[in-house]
Design an enzyme around this catalytic site. Structure first.
Site, PDB file in Angstrom:
ATOM      1  N   ASP A  93       3.739  86.498   1.746  1.00 16.28           N
ATOM      2  CA  ASP A  93       2.946  87.509   1.047  1.00 16.28           C
ATOM      3  C   ASP A  93       3.542  88.875   1.369  1.00 16.28           C
ATOM      4  OD1 ASP A  93       1.035  89.311   0.136  1.00 16.28           O
ATOM      5  OD2 ASP A  93      -0.668  88.084   0.767  1.00 16.28           O
ATOM      6  N   HIS A  94       4.076  89.535   0.354  1.00 10.90           N
ATOM      7  CA  HIS A  94       4.776  90.799   0.588  1.00 10.90           C
ATOM      8  C   HIS A  94       3.822  91.915   1.009  1.00 10.90           C
ATOM      9  CE1 HIS A  94       8.452  92.952   0.589  1.00 10.90           C
ATOM     10  NE2 HIS A  94       9.054  92.205  -0.321  1.00 10.90           N
ATOM     11  N   ARG A  95       2.510  91.671   0.931  1.00 11.78           N
ATOM     12  CA  ARG A  95       1.567  92.691   1.393  1.00 11.78           C
ATOM     13  C   ARG A  95       1.488  92.753   2.914  1.00 11.78           C
ATOM     14  NH1 ARG A  95      -3.635  90.597  -1.782  1.00 11.78           N
ATOM     15  NH2 ARG A  95      -2.798  88.689  -0.820  1.00 11.78           N
TER      16      ARG A  95
END
Length: 485
Positions: free
Chosen positions: A455-457
């Site tokens: 998850d790039h968050r």
């Protein structure tokens, strides 16, 4: 004198609101013991045997195999205090049971007026999952909509009353929040449906049929707002015309021999979760090839030393927990309501397992505190339970990171979908001999492809790359794990 008590489908935990009857374990007239399993049901997460908290003679069963029941619906009635069918009280005339093949002997719910509940010798007193027998059950008000002589199928009113479609007063006979969510996502007006369940309860199949027939809120709202005296007359024509127009199959689904497989049970939950993951998580994937020759040799040496065998998956799991200790950003979840990244202290390691019932992801609790031997034993236990269909909802929830060994299917790589609400998944391809430059010379080595979807968050590519590189280094040099002990 025997007392007839009604046993209802209990709350099976984890927010599950319905279950499908897979197999009855008892028949009418059978004598059951306290806490004896009486029915096998399939929830959205597992196959569960439901024990009956009463001992006596079964007087009625509700629902045939394949029927989906909401939590709180009657399962069976038991004549408590009867040791054989001849001891049962005489049946009283009344409405037929939900199972048309069985007539109940005037069931009387535990805790109802005039009942003191079963004695300590007739019930276990155990507080099981969501129900118990130690005290009378509190009475709850039940919604009993007016029954209709028409077939139990979605029905569209010709013209809704003025105002919003859902503006009518009174409760909608729906128990399951999953049914409400399905209706909301597809714009189906629940007040326009006639439920096919007990007492007019709207089931998932009713909403799915309405979706197939195109019974959605926009269609209902588009109908003219007529005065009450004109609403009854066009009802039949409108109710039939809309489904006919909307149910025309597409060229693909109209093919001869097409088979429709309902997205129910485990497969339905997997579909919902993967769709939600793809919709909500901005994921990215990185991958690397690694020389697994030393890892395979280390496993062979460990198993040759005697004792319980250690699986390759257990070694990979041990590597994952070591890597997560260095990169805790990937052992987290995102709380968008609070706009926060929640880093989790414990690693509950999920692993993908293919079963006859579909893909399941059992969870090894506190994997970070386990040795390779302990991980191997727990992986084996959960895998066997998955194949037998005996995983509990607790076995399938609460994961914080997933390990996916898709190499068992003979493939080298993959870009898996993250198991929502987790933040990352490590994929492991097959380990096969390949040409590899080793110590400056070309050699044949055991090579594996590793992929990390994250998850790039929760992190940037630098953190994800650092995690994956550490995993690859441990695969190539297993002695690096000694630094984490």
């Amino acid at each position: 004198m025997a007392q007839v008590l009604e046993f209802k489908l209990p709350d099976l935990g984890e927010g599950l609101t319905e279950a499908e009857i897979v197999r009855w374990l008892v028949s009418v007239g059978d004598v059951v013991a306290i806490d004896q399993p009486v029915v096998e049901v399939e929830t959205a997460k597992a196959m569960v045997e439901v024990p009956c908290p009463y001992g006596g003679v079964v007087t009625a069963r509700y629902g045939e195999e394949g029927t989906e029941l909401p939590v709180g619906a009657p399962l069976l009635t038991v004549a408590v205090g009867a040791s054989e069918p001849g001891d049962m009280p005489a049946p009283v005339a009344g409405p037929p049971a939900a199972d048309p093949a069985v007539q109940p002997a005037a069931p009387k719910a535990a805790g109802s007026a005039g009942s003191t509940g079963p004695s300590s010798g007739d019930a276990s007193g155990n507080v099981l999952v969501g129900y118990g027998t130690g005290a009378p059950v509190a009475r709850r008000r039940r919604v009993r909509p007016v029954r209709s002589s028409a077939p139990a199928a979605p029905r569209i009113p010709s013209a809704p009353a003025a105002g919003p479609v859902n503006g009518a007063s009174g409760p909608v006979p729906v128990v399951s929040p999953l049914v409400r969510r399905l209706a909301r996502e597809h714009g189906v007006d629940l007040r326009a449906l006639t439920g096919s369940g007990r007492d007019g309860l709207i089931l998932r199949s009713d909403v799915e049929q309405a979706i197939r027939h195109g019974v959605t809120q926009p269609q209902l709202q588009a109908q003219p707002q007529l005065p009450p005296r004109f609403r009854a007359q066009p009802q039949a024509s409108t109710a039939t015309a809309a489904p006919v127009a909307a149910s025309r199959p597409s060229p693909v689904t109209a093919q001869d021999g097409a088979v429709r497989v309902p997205l129910r049970g485990v497969r339905g939950v997997v579909a919902d979760k993967l769709s939600r993951s793809r919709h909500e998580i901005p994921d990215a994937t990185c991958w690397v090839d690694a020389d697994a020759t030393e890892l395979m040799a280390a496993r062979t040496a460990m198993n040759a030393a005697g004792g319980p065998k250690i699986s390759l998956l257990a070694l990979l799991g041990r590597i994952c927990t070591a890597a997560l200790a260095r990169h805790p950003e990937l052992n987290s979840t995102v709380d968008m309501a609070a706009r926060e990244i929640v880093r989790l202290p414990a690693v509950h390691l999920g692993f993908a397992a293919q079963t006859d019932r579909g893909l399941v992801v059992p969870v090894v609790r506190d994997a970070h505190a386990r040795s390779a031997e302990s991980l191997s034993a727990e992986f084996a236990r959960l895998t066997e339970a998955g194949r037998a269909g005996t995983l509990t909802p607790a076995d399938l929830t609460g994961g914080t990171f997933t390990l996916n060994n898709y190499g068992v299917f003979g493939v080298d790589g993959s870009t898996p979908i993250i198991n929502h609400p987790e933040a990352a998944m490590l994929g492991v391809g097959r380990i096969v001999p390949k040409p590899w430059v080793y110590q400056g010379e070309l050699a044949v080595r055991q090579v594996v492809q590793l992929s990390l979807t994250f998850d790039h968050r929760v992190c940037d590519g630098g953190t994800a790359g650092g995690f994956l590189r550490y995993v690859a280094d441990c695969v190539e040099q297993p002695a690096m794990l000694l630094r984490t002990l």
